[in-house]
Design a protein around this motif. Structure first.
Motif, PDB file in Angstrom:
ATOM      1  N   GLU A   1       0.940  -1.187  -0.198  1.00 58.92           N
ATOM      2  CA  GLU A   1      -0.082  -0.175   0.070  1.00 58.92           C
ATOM      3  C   GLU A   1       1.005   1.185  -0.161  1.00 58.92           C
ATOM      4  O   GLU A   1       1.689   1.228   0.719  1.00 58.92           O
ATOM      5  CB  GLU A   1      -0.841   0.037   0.888  1.00 58.92           C
ATOM      6  N   ALA A   2       0.549   2.105  -0.845  1.00 54.97           N
ATOM      7  CA  ALA A   2       1.224   3.543  -0.764  1.00 54.97           C
ATOM      8  C   ALA A   2       0.305   4.649  -1.168  1.00 54.97           C
ATOM      9  O   ALA A   2      -0.522   4.478  -1.881  1.00 54.97           O
ATOM     10  CB  ALA A   2       2.410   3.224  -2.038  1.00 54.97           C
ATOM     11  N   VAL A   3       0.661   5.794  -0.709  1.00 55.71           N
ATOM     12  CA  VAL A   3       0.013   7.068  -1.243  1.00 55.71           C
ATOM     13  C   VAL A   3       0.177   7.500  -2.496  1.00 55.71           C
ATOM     14  O   VAL A   3       1.134   7.457  -3.018  1.00 55.71           O
ATOM     15  CB  VAL A   3       0.424   8.277  -0.139  1.00 55.71           C
ATOM     16  N   ASP A   4      -1.060   7.566  -3.158  1.00 57.76           N
ATOM     17  CA  ASP A   4      -0.805   8.063  -4.733  1.00 57.76           C
ATOM     18  C   ASP A   4      -1.679   9.296  -4.807  1.00 57.76           C
ATOM     19  O   ASP A   4      -2.545   9.602  -4.044  1.00 57.76           O
ATOM     20  CB  ASP A   4      -1.590   6.994  -5.540  1.00 57.76           C
ATOM     21  N   ALA A   5      -1.664   9.926  -5.964  1.00 56.67           N
ATOM     22  CA  ALA A   5      -2.651  11.072  -6.272  1.00 56.67           C
ATOM     23  C   ALA A   5      -3.872  10.399  -6.355  1.00 56.67           C
ATOM     24  O   ALA A   5      -3.972   9.179  -7.047  1.00 56.67           O
ATOM     25  CB  ALA A   5      -2.306  11.743  -7.342  1.00 56.67           C
ATOM     26  N   CYS A   6      -4.929  10.996  -6.001  1.00 51.45           N
ATOM     27  CA  CYS A   6      -6.138  10.729  -6.193  1.00 51.45           C
ATOM     28  C   CYS A   6      -6.629  10.235  -7.626  1.00 51.45           C
ATOM     29  O   CYS A   6      -6.299  10.948  -8.442  1.00 51.45           O
ATOM     30  CB  CYS A   6      -7.277  11.366  -5.607  1.00 51.45           C
ATOM     31  N   GLU A   7      -7.439   9.205  -8.050  1.00 52.68           N
ATOM     32  CA  GLU A   7      -7.392   8.871  -9.317  1.00 52.68           C
ATOM     33  C   GLU A   7      -8.497   9.609  -9.925  1.00 52.68           C
ATOM     34  O   GLU A   7      -8.835   9.537 -11.124  1.00 52.68           O
ATOM     35  CB  GLU A   7      -7.679   7.271  -9.471  1.00 52.68           C
ATOM     36  N   VAL A   8      -9.370  10.217  -9.166  1.00 48.18           N
ATOM     37  CA  VAL A   8     -10.716  10.778  -9.684  1.00 48.18           C
ATOM     38  C   VAL A   8     -10.115  12.235 -10.016  1.00 48.18           C
ATOM     39  O   VAL A   8     -10.434  12.806 -10.981  1.00 48.18           O
ATOM     40  CB  VAL A   8     -11.676  10.776  -8.632  1.00 48.18           C
ATOM     41  N   CYS A   9      -9.629  12.773  -9.052  1.00 51.54           N
ATOM     42  CA  CYS A   9      -9.328  14.253  -9.176  1.00 51.54           C
ATOM     43  C   CYS A   9      -7.726  14.622  -9.682  1.00 51.54           C
ATOM     44  O   CYS A   9      -7.505  15.893  -9.733  1.00 51.54           O
ATOM     45  CB  CYS A   9      -9.448  15.190  -7.921  1.00 51.54           C
ATOM     46  N   HIS A  10      -7.051  13.417  -9.751  1.00 53.72           N
ATOM     47  CA  HIS A  10      -5.847  13.699 -10.207  1.00 53.72           C
ATOM     48  C   HIS A  10      -4.786  14.400  -9.305  1.00 53.72           C
ATOM     49  O   HIS A  10      -4.005  15.179  -9.858  1.00 53.72           O
ATOM     50  CB  HIS A  10      -5.695  13.961 -11.683  1.00 53.72           C
ATOM     51  N   GLY A  11      -5.220  14.528  -8.009  1.00 53.91           N
ATOM     52  CA  GLY A  11      -4.331  15.192  -7.051  1.00 53.91           C
ATOM     53  C   GLY A  11      -4.836  16.683  -6.560  1.00 53.91           C
ATOM     54  O   GLY A  11      -4.161  17.180  -5.725  1.00 53.91           O
ATOM     55  N   ASN A  12      -5.807  17.283  -7.422  1.00 51.07           N
ATOM     56  CA  ASN A  12      -5.934  18.517  -7.151  1.00 51.07           C
ATOM     57  C   ASN A  12      -6.960  18.851  -6.068  1.00 51.07           C
ATOM     58  O   ASN A  12      -7.366  19.685  -5.597  1.00 51.07           O
ATOM     59  CB  ASN A  12      -6.009  19.501  -8.330  1.00 51.07           C
ATOM     60  N   GLY A  13      -7.517  17.688  -5.569  1.00 52.36           N
ATOM     61  CA  GLY A  13      -8.790  17.749  -4.565  1.00 52.36           C
ATOM     62  C   GLY A  13      -9.987  18.202  -5.074  1.00 52.36           C
ATOM     63  O   GLY A  13     -10.888  18.401  -4.010  1.00 52.36           O
ATOM     64  N   ALA A  14     -10.186  18.615  -6.222  1.00 57.78           N
ATOM     65  CA  ALA A  14     -11.422  19.349  -6.525  1.00 57.78           C
ATOM     66  C   ALA A  14     -12.379  18.285  -7.207  1.00 57.78           C
ATOM     67  O   ALA A  14     -11.871  17.365  -7.992  1.00 57.78           O
ATOM     68  CB  ALA A  14     -11.246  20.348  -7.490  1.00 57.78           C
ATOM     69  N   LYS A  15     -13.722  18.555  -7.039  1.00 57.01           N
ATOM     70  CA  LYS A  15     -14.455  17.427  -7.805  1.00 57.01           C
ATOM     71  C   LYS A  15     -14.345  18.033  -9.502  1.00 57.01           C
ATOM     72  O   LYS A  15     -14.314  19.226  -9.678  1.00 57.01           O
ATOM     73  CB  LYS A  15     -15.775  18.093  -7.296  1.00 57.01           C
ATOM     74  N   PRO A  16     -14.215  16.834 -10.000  1.00 52.68           N
ATOM     75  CA  PRO A  16     -13.928  17.250 -11.487  1.00 52.68           C
ATOM     76  C   PRO A  16     -14.989  18.221 -12.142  1.00 52.68           C
ATOM     77  O   PRO A  16     -16.241  17.947 -11.829  1.00 52.68           O
ATOM     78  CB  PRO A  16     -14.182  15.528 -12.205  1.00 52.68           C
ATOM     79  N   GLY A  17     -14.434  19.179 -12.726  1.00 50.06           N
ATOM     80  CA  GLY A  17     -15.341  20.175 -13.511  1.00 50.06           C
ATOM     81  C   GLY A  17     -15.540  21.549 -12.473  1.00 50.06           C
ATOM     82  O   GLY A  17     -16.251  22.352 -13.025  1.00 50.06           O
ATOM     83  N   THR A  18     -15.276  21.330 -11.347  1.00 52.42           N
ATOM     84  CA  THR A  18     -15.432  22.452 -10.473  1.00 52.42           C
ATOM     85  C   THR A  18     -14.120  23.294 -10.149  1.00 52.42           C
ATOM     86  O   THR A  18     -13.183  22.666 -10.352  1.00 52.42           O
ATOM     87  CB  THR A  18     -15.857  21.807  -9.120  1.00 52.42           C
ATOM     88  N   PRO A  19     -14.201  24.527 -10.083  1.00 52.93           N
ATOM     89  CA  PRO A  19     -12.951  25.442 -10.192  1.00 52.93           C
ATOM     90  C   PRO A  19     -12.422  25.341  -8.565  1.00 52.93           C
ATOM     91  O   PRO A  19     -12.689  24.894  -7.913  1.00 52.93           O
ATOM     92  CB  PRO A  19     -13.501  26.996 -10.363  1.00 52.93           C
ATOM     93  N   ILE A  20     -11.037  25.571  -8.914  1.00 54.56           N
ATOM     94  CA  ILE A  20     -10.112  25.704  -7.591  1.00 54.56           C
ATOM     95  C   ILE A  20      -9.981  27.263  -7.434  1.00 54.56           C
ATOM     96  O   ILE A  20      -9.601  28.127  -8.375  1.00 54.56           O
ATOM     97  CB  ILE A  20      -8.825  25.257  -7.856  1.00 54.56           C
TER      98      ILE A  20
END
Ligand SMILES: [Zn+2]
Ligand SMILES: [Zn+2]
Length: 377
Positions: free
Chosen positions: A141-160
């Protein structure tokens, strides 16, 4: 403490009439030079830094300075003043308190890219695999970038958006009390973690963290000749970094399962060959185990217990030196027959009776015999 005996003006390298700004500047300059984190080669740096901090503490306080000017260190001590570094866990905390996280010490987490940590995984292989070279499938087990948001933490399609708490700076200023009076210290913003930007709608998969622990499987090549306890480093295969930092490394700790046929001694293999006493007396060609199966070993007449026969090139391959192999050392264990039949016993009696001094004569020294018997040869 020996350090407290030095003149604080001398320590900071300032004139006796130096003003506050000059003293502060002198200490800052000295502290940067002496900071233990940038002076790893100098074991005295920490002591020197403490001495400088102590000198600054005296000269930066007009009352203490006046006391020192009139009565020296004795005056300070009788006035109840003692250097006070309480509340600081380490010299680097002390430094951070003064300089506000200079150098990213333990006092305040510096904002910015951070390398991911290393991962260590164990792998057990057989001696035969270690000799041949193999590949092992690892699961860890290892820490990876989130596979849904690719690491930016935002719900896909929403602004940062810009972090409201720190105004986008990524750091917060805090005022703390210290032996030097009130100091400003910086710490990473607790909302954006130093990014200065936050997702307007956090990713549901990772709760906005941008990172998740995932199970990974990886096939890793193990080179021929690897030793028990050796580590294979795979650069960049560890935990993912933070805020764009590089990933850590993966270390594979290789264990070699005990083998019932061989002990390993570096690149050599050691095995034991049981030779019945009568065979040792008359000599024979016998077979010993080898990595590839069996090898023939000539046991000459008169072979003694503990004698070692070396079979060249039948040991382990030398790591990263293709074609080169160690040796197989065959240690002779003379087996004295037991549970004799009546007939065997008669023959043994007859043989024993016929023994002469010539049969048992040896010119081996005591030390020579011992070395052979206990394997120290
Ligand atoms: Zn996510
Ligand atoms: Zn923030």
């Amino acid at each position: 403490m020996a350090t407290s005996a030095r003149d604080p003006y001398e320590v900071l390298g300032v004139q006796r009439d130096a003003d506050e700004t000059t003293i502060k500047k002198a200490f800052r300059k000295l502290a940067r030079e002496l900071h233990p984190d940038v002076n790893r080669h100098d074991p005295d740096a920490e002591e020197k830094f403490k001495e400088a901090a102590e000198a600054y503490e005296i000269l930066n306080d007009s009352e203490r300075r006046a006391l020192y000017d009139r009565y020296g260190h004795d005056g300070l001590r009788s006035g109840g003043y003692a250097p006070n570094f309480e509340g600081f866990g380490s010299i680097s905390d002390l430094f951070d308190a003064f300089f506000g996280g200079f150098g990213g010490g333990v006092g305040g987490r510096a904002a910015g890219p951070a390398q991911g940590r290393d991962v260590a995984v164990g792998a057990e292989i057989t001696l035969a695999d270690a000799a041949e070279g193999t590949s092992v499938e690892l699961s860890f087990e290892a820490v990876d970038a989130c596979e849904v948001c690719h690491g930016n933490g935002a719900k896909p399609g929403t602004p940062i958006v810009t972090c409201e708490r720190c105004g986008g700076a990524g750091v917060l200023q805090a005022v703390t009390r210290s032996p030097f009076g009130q100091v400003m210290r910086q710490m990473a913003c607790d909302v954006c973690g130093g990014d200065g930007r936050v997702p307007s709608e956090p990713c549901e998969h990772c709760d906005g963290r941008g990172r998740e622990v995932r199970r990974r499987t990886l096939r890793v090549d193990v080179p021929a000749g690897i030793g028990d306890g050796q580590r294979i480093r795979l650069s960049g295969r560890g935990h993912a970094g933070e805020r764009g930092g590089p990933p850590g490394d993966l270390y594979v700790l290789v264990r070699i399962a005990p083998d019932e046929r061989f002990l390993r001694d570096g690149d050599d293999l050691v095995t034991v060959l049981d030779v019945p006493a009568p065979v040792a007396m008359i000599g024979a060609t016998m077979t010993a185990p080898s990595l590839d199966g069996e090898v023939e070993v000539d046991i000459p007449a008169g072979t003694q217990p503990g004698e070692v026969f070396v079979v060249r090139g039948e040991g382990m391959p030398r790591l990263r030196r293709s074609g080169r192999r160690g040796d197989l050392r065959v240690v002779v264990n003379i087996v004295v027959p037991r549970r004799l039949t009546r007939d065997q016993r008669k023959q043994a009696e007859k043989l024993a009776d016929s023994m002469t001094d010539e049969n048992v004569r040896t010119d081996e020294s005591l030390v020579g015999k011992l070395k052979r018997l206990i394997g120290a040869a």
